[in-house]
Design an enzyme around this catalytic site. Structure first.
Site, PDB file in Angstrom:
ATOM      1  N   ARG A 347       0.844  -1.206   0.000  1.00  0.00           N
ATOM      2  CA  ARG A 347       0.000   0.000   0.000  1.00  0.00           C
ATOM      3  C   ARG A 347       0.876   1.251   0.000  1.00  0.00           C
ATOM      4  O   ARG A 347       0.521   2.285  -0.561  1.00  0.00           O
ATOM      5  CB  ARG A 347      -0.945  -0.019   1.213  1.00  0.00           C
ATOM      6  N   ASP A 393       0.726   4.054   6.330  1.00  0.00           N
ATOM      7  CA  ASP A 393       0.612   5.404   6.887  1.00  0.00           C
ATOM      8  C   ASP A 393       1.828   6.276   6.610  1.00  0.00           C
ATOM      9  O   ASP A 393       1.767   7.489   6.762  1.00  0.00           O
ATOM     10  CB  ASP A 393       0.383   5.319   8.401  1.00  0.00           C
TER      11      ASP A 393
HETATM   12  C1  LIG Z   1       2.717  -1.259  14.063  1.00  0.00           C
HETATM   13  C2  LIG Z   1       3.261  -1.631  15.439  1.00  0.00           C
HETATM   14  C3  LIG Z   1       2.239  -1.172  16.494  1.00  0.00           C
HETATM   15  C4  LIG Z   1       3.414  -3.145  15.489  1.00  0.00           C
HETATM   16  O1  LIG Z   1       3.739  -3.487  16.824  1.00  0.00           O
HETATM   17  P1  LIG Z   1       4.440  -4.883  17.189  1.00  0.00           P
HETATM   18  O2  LIG Z   1       3.802  -5.973  16.412  1.00  0.00           O
HETATM   19  O3  LIG Z   1       4.413  -4.982  18.663  1.00  0.00           O
HETATM   20  O4  LIG Z   1       5.916  -4.644  16.616  1.00  0.00           O
HETATM   21  P2  LIG Z   1       7.247  -5.443  16.992  1.00  0.00           P
HETATM   22  O5  LIG Z   1       6.943  -6.832  17.396  1.00  0.00           O
HETATM   23  O6  LIG Z   1       8.174  -5.232  15.861  1.00  0.00           O
HETATM   24  O7  LIG Z   1       7.777  -4.662  18.295  1.00  0.00           O
HETATM   25  C5  LIG Z   1       8.971  -5.074  18.933  1.00  0.00           C
HETATM   26  C6  LIG Z   1       9.649  -3.861  19.506  1.00  0.00           C
HETATM   27  O8  LIG Z   1      10.027  -2.987  18.434  1.00  0.00           O
HETATM   28  C7  LIG Z   1       9.504  -1.702  18.672  1.00  0.00           C
HETATM   29  N1  LIG Z   1       9.095  -1.081  17.416  1.00  0.00           N
HETATM   30  C8  LIG Z   1       8.213  -1.579  16.490  1.00  0.00           C
HETATM   31  N2  LIG Z   1       8.021  -0.667  15.514  1.00  0.00           N
HETATM   32  C9  LIG Z   1       8.790   0.399  15.820  1.00  0.00           C
HETATM   33  C10 LIG Z   1       8.982   1.656  15.201  1.00  0.00           C
HETATM   34  N3  LIG Z   1       8.315   2.021  14.101  1.00  0.00           N
HETATM   35  N4  LIG Z   1       9.847   2.520  15.796  1.00  0.00           N
HETATM   36  C11 LIG Z   1      10.505   2.179  16.912  1.00  0.00           C
HETATM   37  N5  LIG Z   1      10.343   1.011  17.568  1.00  0.00           N
HETATM   38  C12 LIG Z   1       9.478   0.137  17.008  1.00  0.00           C
HETATM   39  C13 LIG Z   1       8.283  -1.945  19.520  1.00  0.00           C
HETATM   40  O9  LIG Z   1       7.891  -0.747  20.204  1.00  0.00           O
HETATM   41  C14 LIG Z   1       8.777  -3.041  20.436  1.00  0.00           C
HETATM   42  O10 LIG Z   1       9.613  -2.447  21.417  1.00  0.00           O
HETATM   43  P3  LIG Z   1       9.567  -2.944  22.954  1.00  0.00           P
HETATM   44  O11 LIG Z   1       9.889  -4.410  22.908  1.00  0.00           O
HETATM   45  O12 LIG Z   1      10.610  -2.114  23.611  1.00  0.00           O
HETATM   46  O13 LIG Z   1       8.172  -2.670  23.442  1.00  0.00           O
HETATM   47  C15 LIG Z   1       4.636  -0.969  15.676  1.00  0.00           C
HETATM   48  O14 LIG Z   1       5.526  -1.356  14.644  1.00  0.00           O
HETATM   49  C16 LIG Z   1       4.574   0.524  15.783  1.00  0.00           C
HETATM   50  O15 LIG Z   1       4.341   1.071  16.865  1.00  0.00           O
HETATM   51  N6  LIG Z   1       4.763   1.272  14.636  1.00  0.00           N
HETATM   52  C17 LIG Z   1       4.622   2.688  14.622  1.00  0.00           C
HETATM   53  C18 LIG Z   1       3.162   3.090  14.570  1.00  0.00           C
HETATM   54  C19 LIG Z   1       2.543   2.780  13.216  1.00  0.00           C
HETATM   55  O16 LIG Z   1       3.113   3.058  12.177  1.00  0.00           O
HETATM   56  N7  LIG Z   1       1.320   2.205  13.239  1.00  0.00           N
HETATM   57  C20 LIG Z   1       0.579   1.907  12.028  1.00  0.00           C
HETATM   58  C21 LIG Z   1       0.513   0.441  11.779  1.00  0.00           C
HETATM   59  S1  LIG Z   1      -0.255   0.081  10.218  1.00  0.00           S
END
Ligand SMILES: CC(C)(COP(=O)(O)OP(=O)(O)OC[C@H]1O[C@@H](n2cnc3c(N)ncnc32)[C@H](O)[C@@H]1OP(=O)(O)O)[C@@H](O)C(=O)NCCC(=O)NCCS
Length: 461
Positions: A347, A393
């Site tokens: 996307r 996004d």
């Molecule tokens: C989308 C999201 C919520 C997925 O979460 P998730 O499945 O838990 O992701 P992960 O398993 O990769 O997370 C493992 C670690 O990496 C971190 N991480 C994941 N994406 C990250 C990012 N974009 N920036 C910094 N750190 C990130 C998480 O906060 C987590 O840290 P922790 O163990 O200290 O709590 C996460 O990647 C995120 O917060 N992204 C930014 C917000 C965003 O773009 N949301 C839209 C999604 S479509």
């Protein structure tokens, strides 16, 4: 028993559209009957087959990776990205019907594909467009309810309240109160879903014009398609923006069943809450910053970077410094990462492709592309981020800004209007297949401790 005749005899031209929608509804019903038979067979012959194994870590970590839901409309592959009924986004951009001379697919066609499971003809898309146009009237009390809110109320809150106010129109709720058979649920849920999808652009445009344009509302243009008319009611008649809305409404529509907005709509609907209640609940989930609100966060984050760096196109080194500073402050990089995807989101790529074609020299767009060159490497270094690549996004805001839609808080409402297509098509399937109320088992940490110590057995039912 067949509930609807495909084509009634003695059809006159004036009621042709009505009968034709009857045909689409009947086609859905027939498809659902076929799938229901298949599921019955699957359950009878393979109901005991193990599909997954659940680990303690998954129970604590948002049920990540557990296969526990059926959602017929789309399937997300971690590396390949989203496929709607087997079709990727590039395939849909090629194959779905478009407006004459247009380059982007009509979301009406994607809705048909998700609902029926087949690519639609141009005629079928046109009929859905006409039907949604005809059903788009919103009762006055909905606007009155919105008008009572402080104008500074977040647009997603206004959107959710507007959907709830429209619940007075639910045919399912009325029929259920009177008493209907289980076999009829799908019919009313289908009608509510079609009415709700038809009305959402008008509701969203009303909120936008009230909050940002001094309450100067713009009436619908019945000659336009669903997304084009939405753009028009928002106040944007540029052909480029209309094309962007068609693409935007298509690519945000569905992302299989486990994401917060889809899962919430499915869960709440499983209690037989009507489509208005279920969809409003889904929208409250979409309003979270880790889900649909991330698009406004991305653009704010880039604005702050530009402000700190004094404007212009920052160098890769400057972006790197800013990214590291964001991470050092304990924040996430918005627009990057995903719970399921493990590659650049198709996307994101579709929007990049649109921008390369229509606005390759836009400065903000070029910053988005440069951020894309820098961020994945840094997130990989952290070692804990499962997906360092951009999601949908990361790009959307820059395109909207280009066409003058500067009100970042409104971006998630656009996402929500689009998301209705997937989650409501899916809700129609839930009721047509007679899915039961969703009720997974939960346990306590004390229970898990005892289980690990062998003092308790896993639940088996
Ligand atoms: C989308 C999201 C919520 C997925 O979460 P998730 O499945 O838990 O992701 P992960 O398993 O990769 O997370 C493992 C670690 O990496 C971190 N991480 C994941 N994406 C990250 C990012 N974009 N920036 C910094 N750190 C990130 C998480 O906060 C987590 O840290 P922790 O163990 O200290 O709590 C996460 O990647 C995120 O917060 N992204 C930014 C917000 C965003 O773009 N949301 C839209 C999604 S479509």
């Amino acid at each position: 028993m067949r509930l609807i005749n495909y084509f009634c005899e003695n059809v006159t031209i004036s009621n042709y559209n009505f009968v034709y929608m009857g045909y689409i509804k009947a086609k859905f019903h027939d498809k659902a009957e076929e799938v229901a038979v298949e599921i019955k067979d699957l359950l009878k012959n393979h109901g005991d087959k193990q599909i997954d194994e659940v680990h303690v870590s998954q129970v604590y970590q948002g049920m990540r990776g557990i296969t526990g839901l059926v959602s017929e409309t789309s399937l997300l592959d971690p590396t390949d990205g989203i496929r709607f009924r087997g079709y990727s986004i590039p395939e849909l951009r090629d194959k779905l019907p478009k407006v004459p001379g247009g380059s982007e697919p009509l979301p009406e066609g994607l809705f048909y594909l998700m609902l029926i499971g087949e690519l639609p003809s141009e005629e079928e898309v046109q009929h859905i467009s006409n039907t949604w146009g005809r059903r788009s009237q919103i009762p006055r009390h909905v606007f009155n309810t919105i008008d009572k809110l402080p104008v500074e109320t977040h647009p997603m809150t206004q959107f959710s309240i507007g959907i709830m106010a429209m619940q007075t129109e639910s045919l399912f709720a009325k029929a259920y109160a009177k008493g209907i058979s289980k076999s009829e649920y799908w019919d009313y849920v289908y009608e509510d879903s079609m009415n709700l999808i038809a009305r959402l652009p008008r509701l969203a445009a009303y909120i936008y014009r009230r909050k940002y344009k001094g309450g100067q509302h713009i009436g619908p243009d019945p000659s336009l398609d669903w997304a084009g008319n939405f753009a028009h009611m928002l106040g944007y008649d540029d052909e480029g923006f209309l094309a962007l809305m068609r693409l935007y409404m298509t690519i945000h529509a569905d992302h299989e069943g486990g994401n917060v907005s889809a899962h919430t709509t499915h869960l709440v609907g499983s209690a037989l809450s009507d489509p208005y209640l279920a969809f409003a609940a889904g929208m409250n989930g979409l309003a979270g910053p880790l889900h649909g609100l991330a698009n406004q966060e991305v653009i704010r984050w880039i604005d702050q970077m530009r402000e700190e760096l004094g404007g212009g196109l920052p160098s890769k080194e400057e972006i790197e410094q800013y990214v590291r500073k964001t991470l050092a402050e304990g924040k996430v990089i918005p627009g990057y990462g995903h719970a399921v995807l493990r590659k650049t989101d198709p996307r994101f790529t579709a929007q990049m492709d649109f921008a390369k074609k229509h606005l390759p020299n836009d400065e903000l767009v070029n910053i988005v592309w440069r951020v894309y060159e820098v961020v994945p490497g840094i997130l990989k270094e952290l070692g804990k981020v499962k997906n360092p690549w951009p999601n949908v996004d990361a790009h959307s805001g820059s395109l909207l800004v280009h066409y003058g839609l500067m009100e970042y808080e409104f971006y998630t409402v656009l996402f929500g209007v689009s998301r209705s297509l997937g989650v409501l098509a899916s809700l129609c399937w839930d009721r047509a297949l007679g899915f039961p109320i969703e009720r997974p088992k939960s346990v306590t940490t004390q229970w898990i401790r005892k289980f690990i110590n062998g003092e308790l057995e896993a639940y088996d039912d």
